[in-house]
Write a protein that holds these residues in place. Structure first.
Motif, mmCIF file in Angstrom:
data_model
loop_
_atom_site.group_PDB
_atom_site.id
_atom_site.type_symbol
_atom_site.label_atom_id
_atom_site.label_comp_id
_atom_site.label_asym_id
_atom_site.label_seq_id
_atom_site.Cartn_x
_atom_site.Cartn_y
_atom_site.Cartn_z
ATOM 1 N N PHE A 169 0.851 -1.190 0.000
ATOM 2 C CA PHE A 169 0.000 0.000 0.000
ATOM 3 C C PHE A 169 0.888 1.242 0.000
ATOM 4 O O PHE A 169 1.982 1.231 0.571
ATOM 5 N N SER A 170 0.401 2.311 -0.607
ATOM 6 C CA SER A 170 1.184 3.542 -0.682
ATOM 7 C C SER A 170 0.253 4.740 -0.529
ATOM 8 O O SER A 170 -0.818 4.787 -1.153
ATOM 9 N N PHE A 171 0.659 5.702 0.304
ATOM 10 C CA PHE A 171 -0.190 6.843 0.644
ATOM 11 C C PHE A 171 0.612 8.145 0.573
ATOM 12 O O PHE A 171 1.769 8.187 1.013
ATOM 13 N N ASP A 172 -0.012 9.197 0.066
ATOM 14 C CA ASP A 172 0.521 10.542 0.272
ATOM 15 C C ASP A 172 0.275 10.921 1.724
ATOM 16 O O ASP A 172 -0.846 10.769 2.228
ATOM 17 N N THR A 173 1.282 11.432 2.403
ATOM 18 C CA THR A 173 1.089 11.888 3.788
ATOM 19 C C THR A 173 1.004 13.401 3.876
ATOM 20 O O THR A 173 0.785 13.944 4.957
ATOM 21 N N PRO A 194 -3.277 26.023 12.376
ATOM 22 C CA PRO A 194 -3.556 24.631 12.733
ATOM 23 C C PRO A 194 -2.647 23.656 12.002
ATOM 24 O O PRO A 194 -1.811 24.026 11.177
ATOM 25 N N SER A 195 -2.859 22.395 12.291
ATOM 26 C CA SER A 195 -2.124 21.317 11.640
ATOM 27 C C SER A 195 -3.130 20.370 10.991
ATOM 28 O O SER A 195 -4.320 20.696 10.873
ATOM 29 N N ARG A 196 -2.649 19.208 10.559
ATOM 30 C CA ARG A 196 -3.522 18.205 9.963
ATOM 31 C C ARG A 196 -3.262 16.848 10.605
ATOM 32 O O ARG A 196 -2.125 16.512 10.936
ATOM 33 N N LEU A 197 -4.336 16.118 10.775
ATOM 34 C CA LEU A 197 -4.267 14.739 11.248
ATOM 35 C C LEU A 197 -4.685 13.846 10.087
ATOM 36 O O LEU A 197 -5.727 14.060 9.467
ATOM 37 N N THR A 198 -3.868 12.848 9.788
ATOM 38 C CA THR A 198 -4.129 11.966 8.660
ATOM 39 C C THR A 198 -4.197 10.534 9.150
ATOM 40 O O THR A 198 -3.335 10.086 9.913
ATOM 41 N N VAL A 250 -6.989 4.175 1.325
ATOM 42 C CA VAL A 250 -7.851 5.330 1.576
ATOM 43 C C VAL A 250 -7.159 6.238 2.581
ATOM 44 O O VAL A 250 -6.601 5.765 3.583
ATOM 45 N N THR A 251 -7.197 7.543 2.325
ATOM 46 C CA THR A 251 -6.589 8.529 3.225
ATOM 47 C C THR A 251 -7.665 9.441 3.785
ATOM 48 O O THR A 251 -8.456 10.015 3.031
ATOM 49 N N LEU A 252 -7.699 9.572 5.096
ATOM 50 C CA LEU A 252 -8.627 10.479 5.780
ATOM 51 C C LEU A 252 -7.822 11.634 6.358
ATOM 52 O O LEU A 252 -6.790 11.415 7.005
ATOM 53 N N THR A 253 -8.299 12.852 6.137
ATOM 54 C CA THR A 253 -7.588 14.036 6.636
ATOM 55 C C THR A 253 -8.557 14.960 7.343
ATOM 56 O O THR A 253 -9.669 15.213 6.843
ATOM 57 N N VAL A 254 -8.145 15.480 8.489
ATOM 58 C CA VAL A 254 -8.926 16.493 9.208
ATOM 59 C C VAL A 254 -7.989 17.608 9.637
ATOM 60 O O VAL A 254 -6.784 17.399 9.820
ATOM 61 N N VAL A 280 -1.708 6.300 11.788
ATOM 62 C CA VAL A 280 -2.099 7.678 12.087
ATOM 63 C C VAL A 280 -0.880 8.577 11.994
ATOM 64 O O VAL A 280 0.176 8.284 12.584
ATOM 65 N N ARG A 281 -1.018 9.662 11.248
ATOM 66 C CA ARG A 281 0.047 10.666 11.112
ATOM 67 C C ARG A 281 -0.439 11.945 11.796
ATOM 68 O O ARG A 281 -1.480 12.504 11.440
ATOM 69 N N THR A 282 0.321 12.418 12.763
ATOM 70 C CA THR A 282 -0.093 13.534 13.591
ATOM 71 C C THR A 282 0.716 14.801 13.296
ATOM 72 O O THR A 282 1.631 14.809 12.474
#
Length: 510
Positions: free
Chosen positions: A61-65, A326-330, A392-396, A432-434
């Motif tokens: 699997f490969s994801f943009d962070t 702010p920052s992003r949580l992925t 799948v990538t989720l970002t907030v 989880v990327r913080t």
């Protein structure tokens, strides 16, 4: 502005240029400067290039962070045209995303918006939200275009004006007069545009999601932030096959082809001043690098540490750096089972608790936890997952600094389940990327993410000039003019190269 008058002298012969950081904007400047005949060396404290544009691979699997989509690809087309014979499309595969986005609103309604089609968007909104909704959004886009036309050059294509206060005080968005009781008012914030001009909570949520994705509070973001959805509408939404990291790779390889040198694992601990100007770098291992110019692709707090007890980088009359962004949580999801053909590349799941979410992110102090707005990316890209599976990538958007709790992640998964009901049954693993990971990748304290420069708001959302009060020292990337985002980073590289090559008289691309 004093910083502009103290810009680097015009370079006519080969100069030694030291670049701090290998972010996208810094590499864009390096490639352009190398083509102009200068010796450019990039010093990067980590072991790779790209800054926030990273890629995580695991079990096939490969994801943009970092960023997952590319707006305004013309910026990078220009970079590749100006730095070599191979156009951008020969180096990466660009795919226009259609639909541009799918939106799930708090009341259960949903709409898929076609890419770069005003008529298609109007029709889709009318069908999903009721007659008249599309027309109000279309009329808003016409006004947003006027704001874009008024600010495009000073905010993207020109060095920051010496009289930047004209940008700070003048609201370029032509708001519609709104009568309330005996008063007539005009929208001054994005939230007021939603309430007074769009007049539908779902259209307001659609509008505000663009601000939130850039780390802006729609309740205080100026009406000029209307340019953010306009950019997407006018120039389309694009995906780079293999992920946005492929764009960073292509820029890096263009730098190498133009003889830019990279030194990885090289932490810069100081900027050397000589005779009142930047003259080189001090490295953590003890050596000193001499240069004729220094280009710093770092956050303001980092730059302050590199010049302790010396001439102020910026004066009181200049634009102050953005603070407390702010920052992003992925959350990266490896799912069993393939991606359905009808799945949208990008889905935005809007919060049920707008005020709670905004208070959580922008409150002082930060408010209690709330259900977030979640952006879900489901790329149709065989490179992103093993055959028969899906990445799948989720970002907030989250406050910078605070640690992430398990309940925070659970709320994100719960919201994402509205768009992907079988998510938990399909889940193989998640990562989880913080904000702490962003801080590690970029060196920015707290993992904050810069916003694009915007007019009005008293200059609060402008970014500092690329020139500084230290001759020979320039800044590049998201924390300087014209601000955060991939297009803006690319333009900052073009501006810095122009200021060095052509000198203080440089006025931007023509």
């Amino acid at each position: 502005m004093a910083g502009l008058s103290a810009a680097a002298d015009k370079v006519t012969d080969m100069a030694r240029i030291a670049v701090i950081g290998a972010g996208t904007g810094a590499m864009a400047a390096a490639a352009r400067l190398a083509v102009a005949g200068h010796r450019v060396v990039v010093y990067e404290r980590t072991q790779t290039y790209g800054g926030a544009v990273r890629r995580l691979s695991r079990d096939g699997f490969s994801f943009d962070t970092g960023p997952g989509l590319l707006p305004l690809p013309a910026v990078y087309r220009d970079l590749f045209v100006k730095t070599g014979r191979e156009p951008l499309e020969d180096c990466v595969e660009l795919v226009q995303v259609d639909p541009a986005s799918r939106h799930l609103f708090a009341d259960g309604t949903e709409v898929s918006l076609p890419n770069a089609s005003r008529a298609g968007v109007v029709s889709a909104l009318d069908a999903a939200l009721g007659a008249g909704a599309g027309g109000r959004w279309g009329d808003f886009l016409v006004r947003a275009r006027e704001a874009w036309d008024r600010t495009r050059r000073p905010l993207l294509e020109e060095p920051l004006w010496p009289d930047w206060t004209a940008l700070a005080e003048r609201e370029p968005y032509p708001a519609v007069p709104h009568k309330k009781l005996l008063r007539t008012r005009r929208a001054g914030t994005l939230a007021e545009i939603g309430a007074w001009e769009l007049r539908d909570a779902r259209l307001a949520a659609l509008l505000e999601s663009h601000a939130l994705a850039h780390g802006l509070d729609p309740r205080t973001a100026p009406a000029s932030a209307a340019v953010l959805p306009y950019m997407e509408h006018a120039f389309g939404t694009w995906y780079v096959r293999g992920g946005i990291r492929e764009l960073a790779r292509a820029v890096y390889e263009r730098c190498l082809a133009r003889k830019v040198e990279f030194v990885f694992g090289a932490e810069v601990t100081g900027i050397v001043e000589k005779d009142g100007r930047a003259a080189g770098l001090e490295l953590a291992e003890g050596s000193v690098v001499e240069s004729d110019h220094v280009v710093a692709g770092v956050a303001p707090a980092v730059l302050d540490r590199l010049l302790p007890g010396t001439t102020a980088v910026r004066g009181a009359d200049e634009v102050a750096p953005q603070r407390r962004m702010p920052s992003r949580l992925t959350v990266l999801l490896a799912l069993r089972g393939g991606r359905p053909e009808e799945a949208a590349h990008r889905t935005v799941v809007h919060t049920h608790d707008r005020e709670g979410e905004l208070d959580r992110i922008f409150g002082d102090p930060v408010g209690p936890a709330a259900t977030p707005t979640v952006t879900m990316l489901r790329p149709d890209d065989p490179a992103s997952a093993p055959h028969g599976h899906e990445a799948v990538t989720l970002t907030v958007t989250v406050p910078s600094g605070p640690a992430v709790s398990q309940p925070d992640v659970d709320r994100i998964l719960e919201a994402a389940g509205r768009a992907l009901p079988d998510l938990r049954d399909r889940l193989l693993w998640r990562e989880v990327r913080t904000a702490a990971d962003i801080a590690e990748d970029t060196g920015v304290p707290g993992g904050a993410v810069p916003a694009p420069a915007l007019a009005a708001a008293g200059g609060r959302l402008l970014q500092p000039s690329n020139t500084t009060r230290v001759p020979g020292l320039l800044t590049v990337g998201g924390w300087s003019h014209p601000g955060g985002g991939l297009p803006h980073a690319g333009m900052s590289g073009a501006l810095v190269a122009g200021l060095i090559v052509e000198g203080p008289g440089f006025r931007g691309s023509q």
